[in-house]
Design a protein around this motif. Structure first.
Motif, PDB file in Angstrom:
ATOM      1  N   ARG B  85      -5.936   2.105  -1.598  1.00  0.00           N
ATOM      2  CA  ARG B  85      -4.908   1.835  -0.594  1.00  0.00           C
ATOM      3  C   ARG B  85      -3.543   2.373  -1.030  1.00  0.00           C
ATOM      4  O   ARG B  85      -2.760   2.841  -0.199  1.00  0.00           O
ATOM      5  CB  ARG B  85      -4.872   0.343  -0.285  1.00  0.00           C
ATOM      6  CG  ARG B  85      -6.257  -0.132   0.205  1.00  0.00           C
ATOM      7  CD  ARG B  85      -6.283  -1.595   0.564  1.00  0.00           C
ATOM      8  NE  ARG B  85      -5.667  -1.801   1.861  1.00  0.00           N
ATOM      9  CZ  ARG B  85      -5.340  -2.997   2.341  1.00  0.00           C
ATOM     10  NH1 ARG B  85      -5.530  -4.078   1.612  1.00  0.00           N
ATOM     11  NH2 ARG B  85      -4.796  -3.109   3.525  1.00  0.00           N
ATOM     12  N   LEU B  86      -3.264   2.309  -2.333  1.00  0.00           N
ATOM     13  CA  LEU B  86      -2.009   2.890  -2.830  1.00  0.00           C
ATOM     14  C   LEU B  86      -1.980   4.397  -2.614  1.00  0.00           C
ATOM     15  O   LEU B  86      -0.942   4.968  -2.254  1.00  0.00           O
ATOM     16  CB  LEU B  86      -1.839   2.590  -4.329  1.00  0.00           C
ATOM     17  CG  LEU B  86      -1.205   1.249  -4.683  1.00  0.00           C
ATOM     18  CD1 LEU B  86      -1.449   0.911  -6.153  1.00  0.00           C
ATOM     19  CD2 LEU B  86       0.310   1.269  -4.402  1.00  0.00           C
ATOM     20  N   ILE B 151      10.630  -5.085  -3.099  1.00  0.00           N
ATOM     21  CA  ILE B 151      10.328  -5.916  -1.918  1.00  0.00           C
ATOM     22  C   ILE B 151      11.602  -6.599  -1.407  1.00  0.00           C
ATOM     23  O   ILE B 151      11.907  -6.575  -0.209  1.00  0.00           O
ATOM     24  CB  ILE B 151       9.237  -6.965  -2.261  1.00  0.00           C
ATOM     25  CG1 ILE B 151       7.924  -6.263  -2.611  1.00  0.00           C
ATOM     26  CG2 ILE B 151       9.039  -7.938  -1.099  1.00  0.00           C
ATOM     27  CD1 ILE B 151       6.871  -7.159  -3.257  1.00  0.00           C
ATOM     28  N   LEU B 152      12.351  -7.188  -2.358  1.00  0.00           N
ATOM     29  CA  LEU B 152      13.544  -7.947  -1.968  1.00  0.00           C
ATOM     30  C   LEU B 152      14.638  -7.059  -1.385  1.00  0.00           C
ATOM     31  O   LEU B 152      15.354  -7.454  -0.468  1.00  0.00           O
ATOM     32  CB  LEU B 152      14.115  -8.698  -3.184  1.00  0.00           C
ATOM     33  CG  LEU B 152      13.295  -9.891  -3.660  1.00  0.00           C
ATOM     34  CD1 LEU B 152      13.847 -10.424  -4.977  1.00  0.00           C
ATOM     35  CD2 LEU B 152      13.300 -10.992  -2.587  1.00  0.00           C
ATOM     36  N   SER B 199       5.176  -1.812   0.717  1.00  0.00           N
ATOM     37  CA  SER B 199       3.724  -1.952   0.746  1.00  0.00           C
ATOM     38  C   SER B 199       3.125  -1.621  -0.627  1.00  0.00           C
ATOM     39  O   SER B 199       2.260  -2.355  -1.143  1.00  0.00           O
ATOM     40  CB  SER B 199       3.167  -1.012   1.816  1.00  0.00           C
ATOM     41  OG  SER B 199       1.779  -0.956   1.750  1.00  0.00           O
ATOM     42  N   ALA B 200       3.602  -0.536  -1.238  1.00  0.00           N
ATOM     43  CA  ALA B 200       3.112  -0.143  -2.571  1.00  0.00           C
ATOM     44  C   ALA B 200       3.455  -1.226  -3.595  1.00  0.00           C
ATOM     45  O   ALA B 200       2.619  -1.589  -4.441  1.00  0.00           O
ATOM     46  CB  ALA B 200       3.716   1.203  -2.975  1.00  0.00           C
ATOM     47  N   PRO B 217       0.707  -7.098   6.360  1.00  0.00           N
ATOM     48  CA  PRO B 217       0.725  -5.847   5.608  1.00  0.00           C
ATOM     49  C   PRO B 217       2.126  -5.266   5.518  1.00  0.00           C
ATOM     50  O   PRO B 217       2.924  -5.425   6.448  1.00  0.00           O
ATOM     51  CB  PRO B 217      -0.192  -4.937   6.424  1.00  0.00           C
ATOM     52  CG  PRO B 217      -1.018  -5.854   7.244  1.00  0.00           C
ATOM     53  CD  PRO B 217      -0.161  -7.042   7.521  1.00  0.00           C
ATOM     54  N   GLY B 218       2.390  -4.599   4.427  1.00  0.00           N
ATOM     55  CA  GLY B 218       3.734  -4.158   4.116  1.00  0.00           C
ATOM     56  C   GLY B 218       4.420  -3.205   5.073  1.00  0.00           C
ATOM     57  O   GLY B 218       5.565  -3.456   5.451  1.00  0.00           O
ATOM     58  N   PRO B 219       3.759  -2.103   5.480  1.00  0.00           N
ATOM     59  CA  PRO B 219       4.523  -1.020   6.103  1.00  0.00           C
ATOM     60  C   PRO B 219       5.229  -1.408   7.385  1.00  0.00           C
ATOM     61  O   PRO B 219       5.990  -0.636   7.907  1.00  0.00           O
ATOM     62  CB  PRO B 219       3.458   0.038   6.403  1.00  0.00           C
ATOM     63  CG  PRO B 219       2.340  -0.276   5.498  1.00  0.00           C
ATOM     64  CD  PRO B 219       2.374  -1.752   5.306  1.00  0.00           C
ATOM     65  N   ASP B 220       4.962  -2.610   7.886  1.00  0.00           N
ATOM     66  CA  ASP B 220       5.606  -2.894   9.152  1.00  0.00           C
ATOM     67  C   ASP B 220       6.651  -3.996   9.077  1.00  0.00           C
ATOM     68  O   ASP B 220       7.069  -4.551  10.082  1.00  0.00           O
ATOM     69  CB  ASP B 220       4.567  -3.269  10.190  1.00  0.00           C
ATOM     70  CG  ASP B 220       5.134  -3.033  11.562  1.00  0.00           C
ATOM     71  OD1 ASP B 220       5.618  -1.912  11.767  1.00  0.00           O
ATOM     72  OD2 ASP B 220       5.140  -3.956  12.380  1.00  0.00           O
TER      73      ASP B 220
END
Lengths: 226, 226
Positions: B85-86, B151-152, B199-200, B217-220
């Motif tokens: 996925r990465l 992330i932050l 996301s990564a 999920p991260g990308p959104d």
């Protein structure tokens, strides 16, 4: 082992089929919301995205458990890995449909579309409605003919996307800056929905034939306007 | 088996590290191309995307072989699935950097940026340069502190992205329609680069801790302007 694998794989495939059906509905709902300024349709798409996200998590969890317990090889392994990637693609398509729906909701009761932009966007939406019908069909029947058609047809959507820029840049363009911004964004979202459909179609071809119809990953094919 | 798994996993991890480094360079090159109308930097990013795509294919092929031959479970399995996925995330980041570079190349020798848009885009590029430095570091050291910071921090990029719309919609905006279209597009590409970095980062946290820091999920994540 074989029987258990087949049973568990069937459960995952059912969830993936449901994702494809949900995404199909989301695409159609988003298109209707955009064309008809239908705020209820928009809200349904936005609310429904939670289920698509939950299904993605569920599909991936099940696939990881299958990999651990059943150690699938050859075709079975190809199916499991492709399923993980298909779930990610469908999740992303749900997000894109939601983005389109959000634009429709934001501009309500006004339409996000100017009179000049409407015809080409109608064509993009009609194109994606056809794609939306094809997604669950190609997946549940592993129908490579439908998948190939999705791959081949994508050029038409790219061409329509190009036309949106011609319209915006023409001297006659009748929208204000907000209309322009919105058209760039949902033009992009609709085009990306098509790209992801191509990516999904390629994975279906790969599952069935073991042959990856592209060394280039799907979602970035087509237009280079951006 | 264990020794072979570790050796083979090391080879995949090296390829993934290389992807992260390539993506890092692509992000910086795309930012430089955009800010300085540097057409050579743009071309380097565009040409370099082929290697990123090839590395993705290689990483996924190796992971599938590992799954088939070594039947990893528990943490090992988590690493392999996360690696798949990465690789997909990094591939997409390479595409987005390429899109930014293509915009810079298309407008050359003119800048794609108007004077009013430049300061906020400079801040977005500076933000992503920092992210670009963090990607290979968090990955090769499996450094969850850096990952958490990625992330932050993403809210800052989303805030800058929002500002691009305020600028475009202000009465003083000094660009023509093409500038407006370009700013919407590369604003979106830069924001998406940040989303994929998040996301990564989440996947790195998941590899190390087994805990997925988001059910979403991260990308959104982040902005909902679109």
């Amino acid at each position: 082992m074989r029987v258990i694998f087949n049973e568990e794989m069937k459960a995952v495939a059912d969830d993936l089929d449901r994702m494809a059906q949900d995404v199909s509905k989301a695409i159609k709902g988003a298109g209707a919301a955009l064309l008809n300024s239908d705020v209820e349709a928009a809200q349904t798409v936005i609310d429904g995205d939670i289920e698509i996200d939950a299904l993605e998590s569920s599909v991936i969890d099940q696939c990881v458990k299958l990999l651990a317990k059943q150690n699938p090889v050859a075709t079975d392994l190809r199916v499991v890995v492709s399923t993980i990637r298909l779930a990610a693609t469908f999740e992303r398509m749900g997000d894109l449909a939601k983005h389109v729906a959000e634009t429709a909701r934001r501009t309500y009761p006004q339409s996000a579309l100017t009179d000049e932009a409407r015809p080409v966007v109608e064509q993009m939406v009609a194109f994606l409605d056809t794609t939306a019908d094809r997604l669950p069909a190609m997946l549940s029947d592993r129908d490579t003919k439908i998948a190939q058609q999705v791959i081949l047809d994508d050029d038409k959507l790219d061409e329509l996307h190009h036309q949106t820029f011609d319209i915006m840049l023409s001297d006659n363009y009748d929208g204000d800056k907000q209309h322009l911004i919105d058209l760039v964004l949902f033009g992009r979202f609709l085009e990306r929905l098509g790209d992801h459909a191509v990516s999904a179609a390629r994975r279906v071809v790969y599952i069935v034939s073991g042959f990856d119809p592209s060394k280039k990953p799907g979602p970035d094919e087509g237009t280079n306007i951006d």
